[in-house]
Every structure is written in structure tokens, then in C-alpha cells.
Motif scaffolding. Sequence first.
Motif, PDB file in Angstrom:
ATOM      1  N   LEU A 283       2.307 -10.193   2.686  1.00 42.16           N
ATOM      2  CA  LEU A 283       1.510  -9.085   2.175  1.00 42.16           C
ATOM      3  C   LEU A 283       0.427  -8.606   3.144  1.00 42.16           C
ATOM      4  CD1 LEU A 283       1.255  -9.966  -1.623  1.00 42.16           C
ATOM      5  CD2 LEU A 283       2.833  -8.413  -0.457  1.00 42.16           C
ATOM      6  N   PRO A 284      -0.217  -9.481   3.934  1.00 39.39           N
ATOM      7  CA  PRO A 284      -1.171  -8.962   4.927  1.00 39.39           C
ATOM      8  C   PRO A 284      -0.517  -8.037   5.949  1.00 39.39           C
ATOM      9  CG  PRO A 284      -1.563 -11.297   4.549  1.00 39.39           C
ATOM     10  CD  PRO A 284      -0.271 -10.964   3.862  1.00 39.39           C
TER      11      PRO A 284
ATOM     12  N   LEU B  96       2.203  -6.178   5.332  1.00 40.45           N
ATOM     13  CA  LEU B  96       2.496  -4.948   4.602  1.00 40.45           C
ATOM     14  C   LEU B  96       1.231  -4.097   4.466  1.00 40.45           C
ATOM     15  CD1 LEU B  96       5.121  -3.859   3.233  1.00 40.45           C
ATOM     16  CD2 LEU B  96       4.137  -4.628   1.064  1.00 40.45           C
ATOM     17  N   GLN B  97       0.106  -4.745   4.215  1.00 36.82           N
ATOM     18  CA  GLN B  97      -1.159  -4.023   4.093  1.00 36.82           C
ATOM     19  C   GLN B  97      -1.558  -3.393   5.416  1.00 36.82           C
ATOM     20  OE1 GLN B  97      -2.950  -3.591   1.109  1.00 36.82           O
ATOM     21  NE2 GLN B  97      -3.997  -2.066   2.379  1.00 36.82           N
ATOM     22  N   ALA B  98      -1.330  -4.099   6.511  1.00 44.04           N
ATOM     23  CA  ALA B  98      -1.663  -3.555   7.831  1.00 44.04           C
ATOM     24  C   ALA B  98      -0.826  -2.314   8.136  1.00 44.04           C
ATOM     25  CB  ALA B  98      -1.445  -4.617   8.905  1.00 44.04           C
ATOM     26  N   ILE B  99       0.446  -2.353   7.772  1.00 43.47           N
ATOM     27  CA  ILE B  99       1.318  -1.192   7.962  1.00 43.47           C
ATOM     28  C   ILE B  99       0.830  -0.029   7.101  1.00 43.47           C
ATOM     29  CG2 ILE B  99       3.658  -0.304   7.605  1.00 43.47           C
ATOM     30  CD1 ILE B  99       4.673  -3.150   8.264  1.00 43.47           C
ATOM     31  N   LEU B 100       0.500  -0.319   5.854  1.00 38.62           N
ATOM     32  CA  LEU B 100      -0.001   0.719   4.949  1.00 38.62           C
ATOM     33  C   LEU B 100      -1.288   1.332   5.483  1.00 38.62           C
ATOM     34  CD1 LEU B 100      -0.046   2.267   2.255  1.00 38.62           C
ATOM     35  CD2 LEU B 100      -1.154   0.257   1.236  1.00 38.62           C
ATOM     36  N   ASP B 101      -2.208   0.490   5.926  1.00 38.54           N
ATOM     37  CA  ASP B 101      -3.488   0.988   6.444  1.00 38.54           C
ATOM     38  C   ASP B 101      -3.280   1.933   7.619  1.00 38.54           C
ATOM     39  OD1 ASP B 101      -4.789  -0.527   4.549  1.00 38.54           O
ATOM     40  OD2 ASP B 101      -5.342  -2.146   5.927  1.00 38.54           O
ATOM     41  N   GLU B 102      -2.342   1.603   8.477  1.00 35.73           N
ATOM     42  CA  GLU B 102      -2.070   2.441   9.646  1.00 35.73           C
ATOM     43  C   GLU B 102      -1.489   3.794   9.218  1.00 35.73           C
ATOM     44  OE1 GLU B 102      -1.389   3.922  13.494  1.00 35.73           O
ATOM     45  OE2 GLU B 102      -2.637   2.232  12.848  1.00 35.73           O
ATOM     46  N   ILE B 103      -0.483   3.773   8.345  1.00 34.73           N
ATOM     47  CA  ILE B 103       0.182   5.012   7.953  1.00 34.73           C
ATOM     48  C   ILE B 103      -0.771   5.928   7.191  1.00 34.73           C
ATOM     49  CG2 ILE B 103       2.085   5.992   6.594  1.00 34.73           C
ATOM     50  CD1 ILE B 103       3.607   3.384   7.138  1.00 34.73           C
TER      51      ILE B 103
ATOM     52  N   SER C 223       9.140  -1.934  -4.878  1.00 34.73           N
ATOM     53  CA  SER C 223       8.884  -3.334  -5.187  1.00 34.73           C
ATOM     54  C   SER C 223       7.531  -3.680  -4.586  1.00 34.73           C
ATOM     55  CB  SER C 223       9.977  -4.249  -4.620  1.00 34.73           C
ATOM     56  OG  SER C 223       9.608  -4.798  -3.374  1.00 34.73           O
ATOM     57  N   PRO C 224       6.899  -4.776  -5.023  1.00 35.26           N
ATOM     58  CA  PRO C 224       5.606  -5.147  -4.447  1.00 35.26           C
ATOM     59  C   PRO C 224       5.684  -5.519  -2.968  1.00 35.26           C
ATOM     60  CG  PRO C 224       5.966  -6.255  -6.549  1.00 35.26           C
ATOM     61  CD  PRO C 224       7.279  -5.636  -6.153  1.00 35.26           C
ATOM     62  N   PHE C 225       6.892  -5.683  -2.445  1.00 37.42           N
ATOM     63  CA  PHE C 225       7.056  -6.147  -1.069  1.00 37.42           C
ATOM     64  C   PHE C 225       7.587  -5.057  -0.144  1.00 37.42           C
ATOM     65  CE2 PHE C 225       7.711  -9.925  -3.802  1.00 37.42           C
ATOM     66  CZ  PHE C 225       6.557 -10.625  -3.424  1.00 37.42           C
ATOM     67  N   ASN C 226       7.562  -3.799  -0.582  1.00 39.96           N
ATOM     68  CA  ASN C 226       8.023  -2.764   0.339  1.00 39.96           C
ATOM     69  C   ASN C 226       7.109  -1.551   0.301  1.00 39.96           C
ATOM     70  OD1 ASN C 226       8.851  -0.862  -1.659  1.00 39.96           O
ATOM     71  ND2 ASN C 226      10.952  -1.615  -1.668  1.00 39.96           N
ATOM     72  N   LEU C 227       7.317  -0.673   1.257  1.00 45.40           N
ATOM     73  CA  LEU C 227       6.676   0.630   1.317  1.00 45.40           C
ATOM     74  C   LEU C 227       7.770   1.663   1.520  1.00 45.40           C
ATOM     75  CD1 LEU C 227       3.710  -0.117   3.768  1.00 45.40           C
ATOM     76  CD2 LEU C 227       3.533   0.214   1.287  1.00 45.40           C
ATOM     77  N   GLU C 228       7.622   2.827   0.877  1.00 46.82           N
ATOM     78  CA  GLU C 228       8.579   3.911   1.042  1.00 46.82           C
ATOM     79  C   GLU C 228       7.809   5.175   1.410  1.00 46.82           C
ATOM     80  OE1 GLU C 228      11.271   4.176  -2.261  1.00 46.82           O
ATOM     81  OE2 GLU C 228      12.122   2.218  -1.795  1.00 46.82           O
ATOM     82  N   ILE C 229       8.267   5.837   2.460  1.00 49.04           N
ATOM     83  CA  ILE C 229       7.538   6.981   3.004  1.00 49.04           C
ATOM     84  C   ILE C 229       8.413   8.227   2.919  1.00 49.04           C
ATOM     85  CG2 ILE C 229       6.497   7.968   5.079  1.00 49.04           C
ATOM     86  CD1 ILE C 229       6.657   4.216   4.714  1.00 49.04           C
ATOM     87  N   ASN C 230       7.878   9.246   2.257  1.00 47.64           N
ATOM     88  CA  ASN C 230       8.514  10.558   2.148  1.00 47.64           C
ATOM     89  C   ASN C 230       7.560  11.619   2.679  1.00 47.64           C
ATOM     90  OD1 ASN C 230       9.805   8.989  -0.401  1.00 47.64           O
ATOM     91  ND2 ASN C 230      11.195  10.621   0.254  1.00 47.64           N
ATOM     92  N   PRO C 231       8.037  12.832   2.920  1.00 43.14           N
ATOM     93  CA  PRO C 231       7.129  13.912   3.309  1.00 43.14           C
ATOM     94  C   PRO C 231       6.105  14.197   2.203  1.00 43.14           C
ATOM     95  CG  PRO C 231       9.414  14.525   3.720  1.00 43.14           C
ATOM     96  CD  PRO C 231       9.448  13.270   2.911  1.00 43.14           C
ATOM     97  N   GLU C 232       4.964  14.685   2.598  1.00 41.94           N
ATOM     98  CA  GLU C 232       3.919  15.021   1.636  1.00 41.94           C
ATOM     99  C   GLU C 232       4.453  16.013   0.599  1.00 41.94           C
ATOM    100  OE1 GLU C 232      -0.824  15.955   1.834  1.00 41.94           O
ATOM    101  OE2 GLU C 232       0.464  16.950   3.311  1.00 41.94           O
ATOM    102  N   GLY C 233       4.111  15.772  -0.659  1.00 40.69           N
ATOM    103  CA  GLY C 233       4.556  16.626  -1.735  1.00 40.69           C
ATOM    104  C   GLY C 233       5.877  16.237  -2.355  1.00 40.69           C
ATOM    105  N   VAL C 234       6.579  15.284  -1.740  1.00 41.88           N
ATOM    106  CA  VAL C 234       7.859  14.825  -2.274  1.00 41.88           C
ATOM    107  C   VAL C 234       7.622  13.612  -3.167  1.00 41.88           C
ATOM    108  CG1 VAL C 234      10.077  13.777  -1.700  1.00 41.88           C
ATOM    109  CG2 VAL C 234       9.228  15.708  -0.364  1.00 41.88           C
ATOM    110  N   SER C 235       7.991  13.740  -4.426  1.00 39.67           N
ATOM    111  CA  SER C 235       7.877  12.631  -5.368  1.00 39.67           C
ATOM    112  C   SER C 235       8.851  12.883  -6.507  1.00 39.67           C
ATOM    113  CB  SER C 235       6.454  12.514  -5.922  1.00 39.67           C
ATOM    114  OG  SER C 235       6.174  13.584  -6.813  1.00 39.67           O
TER     115      SER C 235
END
Length: 247
Positions: A138-139, A141-148, A160-172
Motif C-alpha cells: 500500500l505505501p 500504491l500511495q506513492a504512485i497515486l500521489d505522483e499522478i 479493488s483496494p490494491f489497484n488504481l485505474e486511470i481514465n481521461p478527466e471527465g470519464v466515469s
Amino acid sequence: MPRYRLLALDLDGTLLNENSEISPGNAEWVKRAQEAGVTVVLSTGRGFPSALPFAEQLGLDNPMIVVNGGEIWRKPHELHRRTLLDSDIVNRLHQLAQKHGDTWFWAYSTENIYNKERWVDDIGSRDWLKFGYYTEELPVLQAILDEIQTWGGLEISNSSPFNLEINPEGVSKATALEEVCRLIGCDMSEVATVGDSLNDIAAIRACGLGVAMGNAQEEVKAAADFVTASHLEDGVAFMIQEYVLKD
């Protein structure tokens, strides 16, 4: 008449059990919802090829929301809208993954899915939809999140609590459901949606009825109107019976 005209269902951790199967109970109540006139829409982080077999199993000829809203299909095999993730961003995300060498990563393009074991040399030659990371550290994952988060212009969620998913802004899933409502002529107040992860939370907040699974992340439960049973206990069937079709 049903309380809600549109029912949006996440797949993993929601409609599917731990074996990625739709239980007989869930399948039965999805069928009953359709017979009652409810438009049932799959709304998932999966890509279209991975989501399609479940739509076919349920006999759904309705809109589909895939890659967290990166693609909206008017019905299976009929694409309505696609929002691409810039290849320069994909390159930066890939470089960040390499910086954290043990972290698993993957990315959806319009024609395939690539990952740490099967990547591409020329990122710019493909049309990209979503990038993801997975690590149980998790540290990291948090470092990756902080950077992005410092980059801006992106939607960051998880499945899931163990992943990150990145889409273009406004996409949900929420904005995709708004578009699906326009397609079928209904209001977001007439939508019920159910999910378990952060990529569901915007839709849960935006719809007339937002439902969290019993196995959902705590932040998702806090955002929901109510919490149903878990994905191992036919939570989708229960919420359809009690909240969508109940007189």
C-alpha cells in the motif's frame, strides 16, 4: 410499474461471484427486472470483449458501459462513444510503473489489453482507453497515486483496494450513465446502480438509488443509499427484489 427504469450493474465484486460467474439467483432476478420493463445495463471497468459474454448470458441487448465509461455501446457491437487516453499520458504512466519495478500494470487499448509481461514498443501507434496498477504494498500504491494526482487532467479510481485505474478527466461510470439516460430517454433520478469500488462511487452518488455491496469498500458504503448483501450472497438479486421491483 418498477420504481426505476434503468438498473446499472457492476460486474466484478458485484454481479459476479469469486469464480467470475453469475449465480442462478442473480440471473433470475435480472431476468425478472427485464421482464418488468427495466433496462439493465452492465457498467464495468472491464473492456468490451471481457464484458460481452455476461451481457450475452443474460440476454441483454441494451447499452453497455465499459472501461469505467471510456466506451459506451448503444448495444452490443454498436459503439456509441469512445474517449481516448492520450498516448503521452500512457507513456508517463508506463514510466512511473517502471520506476516501481515490482508493481503490476496493465492498459486497455481499443483493440487489446497489454500488461507488464506483454507490452508494446510504440505506445503512440495505438488508441488507449485506460491504464491500471496493482500492488498489495500500500505505501507503493500511495506513492504512485500521489505522483499522478500532481499531473491533473485524469480520473483516478480503483476496482479493488490494491489497484488504481486511470481514465481521461471527465470519464466515469456516472457521466456514462448520464449519456445512456439521454439515449433511452430517462432521468438519472430513475436510475438504480450497484457496485463495490471507487470506480462506482460517482454513479452511486449521482443516481436515484445508489447501492453498495456488502463486500464494498467502506467509502463506497458511506456514499450509498443502502448496503445490500455481498457478491457471495446474491446481493444484486436482493436489491432488485427489495428496492427495484417491490411494490
